[in-house]
Design an enzyme around this catalytic site. Structure first.
Site, PDB file in Angstrom:
ATOM      1  N   LYS A  91       3.149 -36.194  55.943  1.00 27.55           N
ATOM      2  CA  LYS A  91       4.076 -35.939  57.047  1.00 27.55           C
ATOM      3  C   LYS A  91       5.456 -36.364  56.591  1.00 27.55           C
ATOM      4  CE  LYS A  91       4.988 -34.808  61.277  1.00 27.55           C
ATOM      5  NZ  LYS A  91       5.939 -33.829  60.695  1.00 27.55           N
ATOM      6  N   GLN A 112       8.861 -42.552  52.931  1.00 33.23           N
ATOM      7  CA  GLN A 112       8.130 -42.021  54.090  1.00 33.23           C
ATOM      8  C   GLN A 112       6.727 -42.629  54.212  1.00 33.23           C
ATOM      9  OE1 GLN A 112       9.935 -39.135  55.646  1.00 33.23           O
ATOM     10  NE2 GLN A 112       8.715 -39.741  57.394  1.00 33.23           N
ATOM     11  N   LYS A 115       7.198 -45.991  55.976  1.00 32.93           N
ATOM     12  CA  LYS A 115       7.733 -45.749  57.324  1.00 32.93           C
ATOM     13  C   LYS A 115       6.621 -45.257  58.252  1.00 32.93           C
ATOM     14  CE  LYS A 115      11.371 -43.278  57.283  1.00 32.93           C
ATOM     15  NZ  LYS A 115      12.478 -42.302  57.336  1.00 32.93           N
ATOM     16  N   LYS A 127       7.467 -35.227  51.645  1.00 33.67           N
ATOM     17  CA  LYS A 127       8.849 -34.782  51.893  1.00 33.67           C
ATOM     18  C   LYS A 127       9.068 -33.498  51.107  1.00 33.67           C
ATOM     19  CE  LYS A 127      12.678 -35.998  54.005  1.00 33.67           C
ATOM     20  NZ  LYS A 127      12.861 -36.700  55.295  1.00 33.67           N
ATOM     21  N   GLY A 166      11.962 -31.357  60.271  1.00 35.77           N
ATOM     22  CA  GLY A 166      13.350 -31.178  59.847  1.00 35.77           C
ATOM     23  C   GLY A 166      13.911 -32.408  59.155  1.00 35.77           C
ATOM     24  N   ASP A 167      15.085 -32.256  58.572  1.00 34.12           N
ATOM     25  CA  ASP A 167      15.868 -33.352  57.976  1.00 34.12           C
ATOM     26  C   ASP A 167      17.279 -32.763  57.827  1.00 34.12           C
ATOM     27  OD1 ASP A 167      15.524 -36.156  56.562  1.00 34.12           O
ATOM     28  OD2 ASP A 167      16.738 -35.011  55.177  1.00 34.12           O
ATOM     29  N   ASN A 242      21.967 -34.460  63.699  1.00 33.01           N
ATOM     30  CA  ASN A 242      20.913 -34.780  64.658  1.00 33.01           C
ATOM     31  C   ASN A 242      20.782 -36.285  64.901  1.00 33.01           C
ATOM     32  OD1 ASN A 242      17.612 -35.375  64.663  1.00 33.01           O
ATOM     33  ND2 ASN A 242      18.375 -33.954  66.187  1.00 33.01           N
ATOM     34  N   SER A 379       7.346 -37.127  66.069  1.00 34.03           N
ATOM     35  CA  SER A 379       6.678 -35.960  65.477  1.00 34.03           C
ATOM     36  C   SER A 379       5.163 -36.119  65.596  1.00 34.03           C
ATOM     37  CB  SER A 379       7.049 -35.817  63.998  1.00 34.03           C
ATOM     38  OG  SER A 379       8.249 -35.106  63.843  1.00 34.03           O
TER      39      SER A 379
HETATM   40  P1  NDP Z   1      21.935 -33.289  59.835  1.00 33.29           P
HETATM   41  O1  NDP Z   1      21.941 -32.195  58.835  1.00 33.29           O
HETATM   42  O2  NDP Z   1      21.698 -32.947  61.255  1.00 33.29           O
HETATM   43  O3  NDP Z   1      23.303 -34.123  59.755  1.00 33.29           O
HETATM   44  C1  NDP Z   1      23.693 -34.739  58.571  1.00 33.29           C
HETATM   45  C2  NDP Z   1      25.061 -35.342  58.788  1.00 33.29           C
HETATM   46  O4  NDP Z   1      25.392 -36.144  57.662  1.00 33.29           O
HETATM   47  C3  NDP Z   1      26.160 -34.304  58.914  1.00 33.29           C
HETATM   48  O5  NDP Z   1      27.177 -34.820  59.705  1.00 33.29           O
HETATM   49  C4  NDP Z   1      26.604 -34.134  57.459  1.00 33.29           C
HETATM   50  O6  NDP Z   1      27.927 -33.648  57.310  1.00 33.29           O
HETATM   51  C5  NDP Z   1      26.514 -35.573  56.981  1.00 33.29           C
HETATM   52  N1  NDP Z   1      26.262 -35.561  55.531  1.00 33.29           N
HETATM   53  C6  NDP Z   1      25.193 -35.049  54.888  1.00 33.29           C
HETATM   54  N2  NDP Z   1      25.310 -35.206  53.562  1.00 33.29           N
HETATM   55  C7  NDP Z   1      26.481 -35.816  53.390  1.00 33.29           C
HETATM   56  C8  NDP Z   1      27.174 -36.259  52.234  1.00 33.29           C
HETATM   57  N3  NDP Z   1      26.662 -36.086  50.998  1.00 33.29           N
HETATM   58  N4  NDP Z   1      28.371 -36.894  52.420  1.00 33.29           N
HETATM   59  C9  NDP Z   1      28.870 -37.077  53.665  1.00 33.29           C
HETATM   60  N5  NDP Z   1      28.255 -36.670  54.783  1.00 33.29           N
HETATM   61  C10 NDP Z   1      27.091 -36.061  54.644  1.00 33.29           C
HETATM   62  O7  NDP Z   1      20.836 -34.337  59.305  1.00 33.29           O
HETATM   63  P2  NDP Z   1      20.092 -35.490  60.115  1.00 33.29           P
HETATM   64  O8  NDP Z   1      20.996 -36.046  61.146  1.00 33.29           O
HETATM   65  O9  NDP Z   1      18.766 -34.955  60.502  1.00 33.29           O
HETATM   66  O10 NDP Z   1      19.822 -36.566  58.969  1.00 33.29           O
HETATM   67  C11 NDP Z   1      20.739 -37.625  58.676  1.00 33.29           C
HETATM   68  C12 NDP Z   1      20.030 -38.729  57.912  1.00 33.29           C
HETATM   69  O11 NDP Z   1      18.944 -39.241  58.689  1.00 33.29           O
HETATM   70  C13 NDP Z   1      19.391 -38.315  56.580  1.00 33.29           C
HETATM   71  O12 NDP Z   1      19.442 -39.415  55.686  1.00 33.29           O
HETATM   72  C14 NDP Z   1      17.946 -38.066  56.961  1.00 33.29           C
HETATM   73  O13 NDP Z   1      17.058 -38.171  55.851  1.00 33.29           O
HETATM   74  C15 NDP Z   1      17.732 -39.190  57.954  1.00 33.29           C
HETATM   75  N6  NDP Z   1      16.612 -39.008  58.868  1.00 33.29           N
HETATM   76  C16 NDP Z   1      16.543 -37.915  59.683  1.00 33.29           C
HETATM   77  C17 NDP Z   1      15.496 -37.767  60.558  1.00 33.29           C
HETATM   78  C18 NDP Z   1      15.435 -36.671  61.560  1.00 33.29           C
HETATM   79  O14 NDP Z   1      14.573 -36.730  62.445  1.00 33.29           O
HETATM   80  N7  NDP Z   1      16.313 -35.684  61.518  1.00 33.29           N
HETATM   81  C19 NDP Z   1      14.368 -38.750  60.572  1.00 33.29           C
HETATM   82  C20 NDP Z   1      14.602 -39.912  59.749  1.00 33.29           C
HETATM   83  C21 NDP Z   1      15.669 -39.998  58.917  1.00 33.29           C
HETATM   84  P3  NDP Z   1      28.178 -32.155  56.725  1.00 33.29           P
HETATM   85  O15 NDP Z   1      27.778 -31.239  57.833  1.00 33.29           O
HETATM   86  O16 NDP Z   1      29.620 -32.114  56.404  1.00 33.29           O
HETATM   87  O17 NDP Z   1      27.297 -32.012  55.514  1.00 33.29           O
END
Ligand code: NDP
Length: 447
Positions: A91, A112, A115, A127, A166-167, A242, A379
């Protein structure tokens, strides 16, 4: 230096996985915590648990060809690392971002495992993703990419085998295209094979909010353990995806004042507190850039191009963008500005040096594998609803999420205490997460 047994295994990890620095970083951080239990658990060494734990059960790499709007053929690379299924089906999310490579997917998959174990729910670790960049692509292009990606991935998935979500770069739109293609290829409506689905077709309420909510709840628990709270304090948040959006929402509900958000172009500071509706409109609906928030808010909110969002003084920090986004220098700035708690919404956003700064300063530090576990936990709740063909209310699901986050917090705290490291959530999360998986692996024999 690690002790000799751990160092030997770590050297082997380095040799076998050359050129994967994020993966090495994630393994080393866990190993540093495991030093504390080496003497208590000789059986882990006897059964080769560490080396087996570092080696994914299966790694799938595949070509993803698709045709863009100009009729030009594009080729991306797809990955799924099925890391460890000791506690349940693999997962973990799918990430679509140009920086994705095997090492990144392995670091995320490795994290993961622990976690998912911490959630207390029956899920293994995995992943996946691709170096495809959805930014600037039309809906049609994203659909064709997702369909091609799923045409290969579907052979490896299943409710009892591997359940992606998603991620970064994979939200409701992408999950829709992926699920649609899975359904078409298999001719089966197997809702439990993917999570993060739309509410009308097998999704769960609170899944969208869960990771951000959970990270803020974890911060609240850490603060409460120290007799403190959000109490009108300034909260600095990175990202605007997200996780960040819903970390902001829950921090507001808990009484904090989130004052920042960012994306890869820079950050905004809004001293009056982030207007979440406006931010959601720009980022979730219009898929716009972060400067538009400052342009449209117009009450003194400012956009800073480049720079570091961690320069903004705050009592609570919720890094929610991506790995290694908060450096040692950033941590020193936050500590100088009086930060009380840091709760990682993203995966490994703080560098190891930054974590050391927080630990030495006595800042409450919640590592991602504990603090952002609310997403994958919800999830797993989505999978429960799918299996029983049921749909729970928002209140019930949020109550389950809150309880899970409180349990994870308590488990980390108790484990750290037991190991003579009171208040060290890194050690607590790594050891508590590891033990359950290791014990299950021993029970199964050498497989
Ligand atoms: P999204 O794609 O929804 O958002 C990512 C955000 O981070 C955007 O604002 C993006 O900006 C910014 N970002 C991504 N890469 C970079 C970078 N290299 N430098 C600067 N800004 C960056 O992703 P999520 O919100 O889903 O995920 C965010 C983090 O949380 C990740 O580390 C993910 O692995 C972790 N996570 C997510 C989960 C989930 O349920 N979604 C669960 C657990 C962890 P831009 O649009 O400009 O790229």
């Amino acid at each position: 230096m690690l002790d000799s047994t751990l160092q030997g295994t770590y050297d082997q990890v380095l040799r076998r996985n050359a050129g994967e620095p994020e993966f090495h970083q994630a393994v080393r951080e866990v190993f540093e915590s495991l030093e504390l239990i080496q003497d208590r658990h000789p059986e882990y060494q006897e059964h080769g648990i560490l080396m087996r734990m570092c080696e994914p059960e299966r790694q799938i790499i595949f070509r993803v060809p698709w045709v863009d709007d100009q009729g030009v053929t594009q080729v991306n690379r797809g990955f799924r690392v099925e890391y460890n299924s000791a506690l349940g089906p693999y997962k973990g999310g799918l990430r679509f971002h140009p920086s994705v490579n095997l090492g990144i997917v392995k670091f995320l998959g490795f994290e993961q495992i622990f976690k998912n174990s911490l959630t207390g729910l029956p899920i293994g670790g995995g992943k996946g993703g691709s170096d495809f960049d959805p930014h600037g692509r039309s809906d049609g292009e994203v659909m064709r990419f997702c369909q091609s990606f799923m045409t290969e991935l579907h052979r490896h998935m299943g409710e009892y085998t591997d359940v992606p979500a998603g991620d970064i770069g994979v939200g409701a739109r992408e999950i829709g295209f992926l699920f649609g293609q899975y359904k078409r290829l298999t001719n089966r409506y197997e809702a439990g094979v993917l999570t993060g689905k739309g509410l009308d077709w097998g999704g769960s309420l609170v899944r969208k909010e869960a990771t951000g909510y959970g990270a803020a709840i974890f911060a609240d628990e850490m603060l409460k353990a120290r007799g403190s709270g959000f109490d009108g304090k300034r909260v600095v948040v990175s990202g605007s995806g997200n996780v960040a959006l819903y970390a902001i929402e829950k921090a507001q509900q808990l009484g904090g004042v989130p004052i920042s958000a960012s994306d890869s172009s820079g950050y905004v500071v809004d001293e009056n507190g982030i207007d979440l509706q406006l931010l959601q409109q720009i980022k979730e609906v219009e898929r716009g850039r972060i400067h538009e928030y400052a342009d449209r808010r117009g009450n003194g909110a400012r956009f800073v191009q480049g720079g570091s969002v961690w320069d903004v003084p705050a009592a609570i920090a919720l890094p929610s963008a991506t790995q290694n986004e908060l450096s040692e220098a950033d941590a020193r700035t936050l500590v100088k500005n009086g930060v009380e708690a840091v709760s990682e919404g993203a995966n490994m956003p703080c560098t190891p040096e930054a974590v050391t700064v927080f630990r030495e300063a006595g800042t409450a530090f919640g590592p991602g594998k504990a603090a952002n576990a609310g997403g994958v936990a919800t999830s797993a709740l989505e999978m429960q609803q799918n299996a029983s063909r049921d749909a729970w209310s928002f209140e019930h699901t949020e109550e389950r999420l809150t309880q899970i986050m409180k349990n994870i917090h308590a488990t980390c705290l108790e484990t750290a205490e037991e190991l003579g490291r009171p208040g060290d959530y890194v050690v607590g999360a790594n050891v508590a997460g590891f033990r359950k998986v290791a014990d299950a692996m021993i029970a199964f024999g050498v497989i």
